[in-house]
Design a protein around this motif. Structure first.
Motif, PDB file in Angstrom:
ATOM      1  N   ALA A  59      78.337  30.801  50.973  1.00 13.53           N
ATOM      2  CA  ALA A  59      79.276  31.185  49.916  1.00 13.53           C
ATOM      3  C   ALA A  59      78.569  31.901  48.770  1.00 13.53           C
ATOM      4  O   ALA A  59      79.183  32.693  48.052  1.00 13.53           O
ATOM      5  CB  ALA A  59      80.011  29.955  49.394  1.00 13.53           C
ATOM      6  N   VAL A 102      76.050  22.085  54.223  1.00 13.62           N
ATOM      7  CA  VAL A 102      75.062  22.693  53.325  1.00 13.62           C
ATOM      8  C   VAL A 102      75.043  24.212  53.518  1.00 13.62           C
ATOM      9  O   VAL A 102      75.030  24.974  52.548  1.00 13.62           O
ATOM     10  CB  VAL A 102      73.669  22.071  53.547  1.00 13.62           C
ATOM     11  N   ASN A 117      77.766  26.153  51.803  1.00 12.96           N
ATOM     12  CA  ASN A 117      77.514  26.388  50.386  1.00 12.96           C
ATOM     13  C   ASN A 117      76.533  27.534  50.162  1.00 12.96           C
ATOM     14  O   ASN A 117      76.742  28.366  49.275  1.00 12.96           O
ATOM     15  CB  ASN A 117      77.003  25.100  49.729  1.00 12.96           C
ATOM     16  N   TYR A 118      75.461  27.583  50.940  1.00 14.12           N
ATOM     17  CA  TYR A 118      74.530  28.716  50.822  1.00 14.12           C
ATOM     18  C   TYR A 118      75.229  30.023  51.169  1.00 14.12           C
ATOM     19  O   TYR A 118      75.072  31.038  50.487  1.00 14.12           O
ATOM     20  CB  TYR A 118      73.321  28.526  51.744  1.00 14.12           C
TER      21      TYR A 118
END
Length: 150
Positions: free
Chosen positions: A50, A44, A47-48
Motif C-alpha cells: 500500500a 504485513v 501494508n508495504y
C-alpha cells in the motif's frame, strides 16, 4: 546478511522491505499447522504494498522449501529468487553459539543439523546455494544482490 543487504540497497536507493520470517510465527505452541507465517506475511506485505513497495527481502532458512506458498500469500504474483545461504558445520555452530547458550544452544544445533539434512534432500533445483564460510556479510550481500537484482 539481511542487514548488510538492506544497507547496500538503501545506499543504492533501491526501494525495498525486509521481513524476518522467523518472527512471523514464533510462538509457543508452534502454530505452523495454521499457516500463520503465510497469513502474517500477507498482512504485513499488504501494508508495504500500500505504501508502494514492490521488492521484498524475506529471510528464513526453511522458506526456500515453501517459496511458492509464501509468494502466493503475498497476493501479487511476485518474481521469487530463492537463495539458500550455506555454512559448514563448524561455521554454523560458531554462529549459533554467538546467539544461543546452554541448553538452548544444544537444541538449536540439533535443529540446525536436522534442517540441513532436510534441505540437502529436498532443495528445489531452482534455489541458488551461496556459501558463507569465511566470508563477511558485506561480500555475501553483494553476491545476493547480484543474484536477486542482476
Amino acid at each position: 546478511m539481511a542487514f548488510a543487504l538492506h544497507d547496500q540497497l538503501a545506499a543504492e536507493r533501491v526501494r525495498h522491505a525486509v521481513i524476518e520470517g522467523d518472527a512471523l510465527d514464533l510462538a509457543w505452541p508452534a502454530p505452523w499447522q495454521h499457516r500463520l507465517a503465510e497469513r502474517n506475511l500477507a498482512a504485513v506485505w499488504m501494508n508495504y504494498r500500500a505504501l508502494g513497495y514492490r521488492r521484498l527481502v524475506y529471510t528464513n532458512t526453511m522458506s526456500v522449501l515453501h517459496a511458492g506458498e509464501l509468494a502466493a500469500a503475498m497476493g501479487d504474483d511476485p518474481v521469487v529468487t530463492a537463495i539458500l545461504l550455506t555454512a559448514d558445520d563448524s561455521t554454523a555452530r560458531a554462529r549459533l553459539a554467538r546467539r544461543e547458550h546452554g541448553d538452548s544452544l544444544a537444541v538449536h544445533v540439533q535443529r540446525s543439523d536436522a534442517a540441513a539434512r532436510v534441505l540437502e534432500e529436498s532443495l528445489p533445483l531452482d534455489v541458488h546455494r551461496l556459501s558463507t564460510d569465511g566470508r563477511d556479510a558485506v561480500h555475501v550481500a553483494r553476491e545476493i544482490r547480484g543474484l536477486w537484482l542482476g
